[in-house]
Design an enzyme around this catalytic site. Sequence first.
Site, short mmCIF file in Angstrom:
data_model
loop_
_atom_site.label_atom_id
_atom_site.label_comp_id
_atom_site.label_asym_id
_atom_site.label_seq_id
_atom_site.Cartn_x
_atom_site.Cartn_y
_atom_site.Cartn_z
CB SER A 280 39.92 79.40 47.42
OG SER A 280 39.88 78.02 47.21
CB SER B 263 37.90 76.42 49.35
OG SER B 263 38.91 77.38 49.61
CE LYS C 237 38.61 79.43 52.70
NZ LYS C 237 39.43 79.37 51.47
N1 GLN Z 1 39.94 74.59 44.12
C1 GLN Z 1 41.34 74.59 44.37
C2 GLN Z 1 41.71 73.43 45.27
O1 GLN Z 1 40.84 72.74 45.66
C3 GLN Z 1 41.76 75.88 44.98
C4 GLN Z 1 41.51 75.94 46.42
C5 GLN Z 1 42.02 77.19 47.06
O2 GLN Z 1 42.36 78.16 46.39
N2 GLN Z 1 42.12 77.13 48.37
O3 GLN Z 1 42.82 73.20 45.57
#
Ligand code: GLN
Length: 475
Positions: free
Chosen positions: A174, A150, A75
Site C-alpha cells: 500500500s 491503499s 494517511k
Molecule cells: N492491496 C493490498 C490489500 O488490499 C495491500 C493493502 C495494504 O498494503 N494495506 O490487502
Amino acid sequence: MSGTELTDLQHQLHHGTLTCVARVEQFLATIESKKHLNAYLSVYGNEALERARVIDTKIKARTAGKLAGLVVGLKDVLAYQNHPLQASSKILDGFVSEFTATAVERLLKEDAIIIGRQNCDEFAMGSSNENSAFGAVLNEIDTTRVPGGSSGGSAVAVMADTCDVALGSDTGGSVRQPAAFCGIYGLKPTYSRISRYGLVAYGSSFDCIGIFSKNLKTLTHVLEVIAGADEFDSTVSHQPVPAYAQAIEQPAGPFKIAYLNEALHSQAVQPEIRQALKTKVEQLQHAGHTVTGIDFPLSEYILPTYYILATAEASSNLSRYDGVRYGYRSPHTTDLQSMYKKTRSEGFGKEVQRRILLGTFVLSASYYDAYYTKAQKVRQLIRQQTQKIFSHYDFILSPTTPTTAFKIGTHSNNPVEMYLADLFSVHANVAGVPAISVPCGTDAQGLPIGLQLTANDFNEAGLFQVSKVIQNLAG
Ligand code: GLN
C-alpha cells in the site's frame, strides 16, 4: 517544491530566504486548488500555520529539530491526538484519537509540521483507493485513473506538491504500489523497524508504516527519525537505527542483484514495464554490477498466502468495531445482537465485509488447518527461500506493479483482478523484508513506472544506496 532535499530546504530556512510559514501557506493554497483530487480528509490549516510560526522562531534561535520545516501528511490510519481518525470508514464516524502514534510523535518532536489527514482505502484494504467511504482519490497525471492504494491520498498528496512527505501504511504494497502509480518514492521498511503504536491494525503480522517522498534523501532523514525501539510496541525491533542519510552518501557497490525471470517474461506484466526492467538490468550490468535472472518457484503461492493470512488477521483485528466502543452505532437497533449486526453491516464497506467473511472462514474450526495453518507454513517457506536469495545477492529487482495506473472502475467489480495488482509487492510483506519503489520513467501514455528493490532484513541503508545508483543511471 516538495521535491527539495531537506538539508537544502533547511539551508534556505536558516538563511531566511524562506520561512516555514511561507511554505505552509503555499502548500495550503495548492491543497485548495487541487481539492478535486480528493487526497485530503482534513486539512489542519491554522494549526499548521501556528506551528510554522513557532518553528520559524526556533530556526532563528538555532534550537529547531532535525526535521524543522518538513511538511508532512498522514494517511487516515495514523493516530494524532485530538484529531479525527477514521481509516476512511463510516464505522469510525466521529472518532477522535486520544493519543498520538509513536512515528508521528517522533516527527513532531523533530519539528515537522503536520498538514492534514489523507484519504485511503477503507482500513487500508484495496489497491486503487476506490474503497474509501469518502470517495475515490484521483491520479493527478490523469484524473480518470486511480492513484493506487491503499495509501492513494498520501501518494497523490506528495505527487501534487501539497506536502513534502507523507506517512502511509504498507501491509501488502500500500505504499509502494501507489508510489509507483504516482511516480514517487515509496518505502516499506523491514517489519518491526518502525513502531506500530497508533497505527490502525489491519494484518498485524504484515503491517508497516511506510514513507512517501519525491526526494530519496529526504526519505532517509524521515526513516532515521521515526524508526527504532518503542516501549509501546512489544514487537518493534531494538536494533540500533543506522545513520541512513549518511549511508546514502557513501560510495557503495558494485552490487549483486537478482531479478525475477518471471517478471521479465510474464504476459501479466505490461510490455513497457518489462522493457523498463530490462533496460535497468542492462544499465546496471554495464555499470559493473552483477545482475542475474533467478526463478522463485514459490511465487505463485505468495498472493494466496497473503490473502489468507491478512484476511484472517483482519477479521480478528476488526472485531473491536462493534458499535459499543468506537465511532458509528446504527440507529436502527432493537437489541444487543441487532446493534452489532446493523452497526457492522452499515458501517463497513463491501470490501471490508468481504475480507472479514473470508478471514472468519479461514479461521473457522473446520477449515483452520486447511487454510490458516497451511498458509502459515507456506509463509515460512517463502521467508526461508527469500533469505536464501539474500545469501547470494544483495537485492532483488522487480517491477513494483504489473501495470501502470489503471482507469477508475476497471477492477472494482472483480476482487481477484484487483488483488493481482499486488502480485510483486506482497512478497516483501510475507517475508517481512524491506522494499522500495523507485520511479523509472513512464509508459507510452506518460503514466509513471515504478521498479521495486527488495533487501534482506534491516538493510534499508542498502536499499537507499542502490536506489540512488538506479536514480543516477541514464534514462
Ligand atoms: N492491496 C493490498 C490489500 O488490499 C495491500 C493493502 C495494504 O498494503 N494495506 O490487502
